[in-house]
Design a protein around this motif. Structure first.
Motif, PDB file in Angstrom:
ATOM      1  N   THR A  24       0.831  -1.209   0.000  1.00  0.00           N
ATOM      2  CA  THR A  24       0.000   0.000   0.000  1.00  0.00           C
ATOM      3  C   THR A  24       0.862   1.254   0.000  1.00  0.00           C
ATOM      4  OG1 THR A  24      -1.797  -1.144   1.134  1.00  0.00           O
ATOM      5  CG2 THR A  24      -1.778   1.263   1.251  1.00  0.00           C
ATOM      6  N   ASP A  28       1.000   4.255  -2.688  1.00  0.00           N
ATOM      7  CA  ASP A  28       0.804   5.643  -2.265  1.00  0.00           C
ATOM      8  C   ASP A  28       1.965   6.528  -2.715  1.00  0.00           C
ATOM      9  OD1 ASP A  28      -1.561   4.932  -1.070  1.00  0.00           O
ATOM     10  OD2 ASP A  28      -0.764   4.881   0.973  1.00  0.00           O
ATOM     11  N   GLY A  45      -4.015  -3.940  -3.891  1.00  0.00           N
ATOM     12  CA  GLY A  45      -4.327  -4.636  -2.654  1.00  0.00           C
ATOM     13  C   GLY A  45      -3.573  -5.925  -2.484  1.00  0.00           C
TER      14      GLY A  45
END
Length: 227
Positions: A24, A28, A45
């Motif tokens: 994640t 980001d 995911g």
């Protein structure tokens, strides 16, 4: 010669420094640079941050972005190595195989720096060095197919049929098949074992203890307990 995958058969690298969080954070970071859409579908995911690196490598092959992302993943793997959980019976099996004269290598798509950090923390460096074949650095970190297995075999002059791959993924199985090396699957549970069996793995172990027991009993052949 015994060719070990790292994350799974030797340890759970992301046991505490979780893979999902790392994946994640990598996504980001990409998005913070305005790079939306480089990772698509189920990839953000994914519980394996290497999936993120592979996705970007496919879309921006040879780019500085891939090299920078690989270094960020390496730093996360180095942090994870500090709290990685040893796979049950892996340490004594590695030491016993070394004691009886087997040559061992690590062949993995994890960073070799993280592998060496973990092996050093467990006192296992001497069982493998210099035979650690991991993810490359630079703009093309991800090789494909059996190239790491073939490098390890070539560097040691080992015959494929006389070696053994211990791996935990379908890609490990495919690489072993391409290189002509017998394969022993390792899976902690049925959820991990099912893809290996579906892909054609004949031997899938839920524990390394039977291998250690047979080796200590002196029976011949590293795959004897699973023949």
């Amino acid at each position: 010669m015994v060719l070990w995958d790292f994350d799974g058969p030797i340890c759970r690298l992301f046991a505490r420094h979780t893979a999902e969080r790392v994946a994640t954070e990598l996504v980001d970071w990409l998005e913070s640079r305005g790079l939306h859409g480089l990772v698509t579908g189920g990839e953000p995911g994914s519980p394996d941050p290497r999936t993120v690196l592979r996705a970007v490598d496919r879309r921006r092959p040879g780019s500085d972005l891939v090299a920078e992302l690989e270094e960020r993943l390496t730093q996360e793997e180095l942090r994870a190595a500090v709290s990685a959980m040893p796979t049950a019976y892996a340490d004594p099996l590695i030491r016993t195989w070394t004691a009886v004269g087997a040559r061992l290598a690590v062949t993995t798509d994890n960073s070799p720096r993280a592998v060496r950090a973990y092996l050093g923390s467990r006192g296992l460096t001497g069982c493998f060095e210099p035979r650690v074949y991991g993810r490359a650095t630079g703009p093309r970190p991800l090789g494909t197919g059996p190239h790491r297995l073939e490098r390890a075999l070539g560097d040691t002059g080992s015959a494929p049929a006389a070696a053994l791959v211990i791996g935990g993924s379908v890609s490990d199985l495919a690489a072993a098949a391409d290189a002509g090396v017998p394969f022993l699957g390792y899976a902690r549970n049925e959820r991990e074992a099912e893809p290996l069996r579906s892909a054609g793995a004949v031997c899938v172990a839920g524990s390394l203890e039977p291998v250690l027991r047979v080796l200590r009993d002196g029976r011949s052949g590293p795959t004897a307990p699973f023949a």
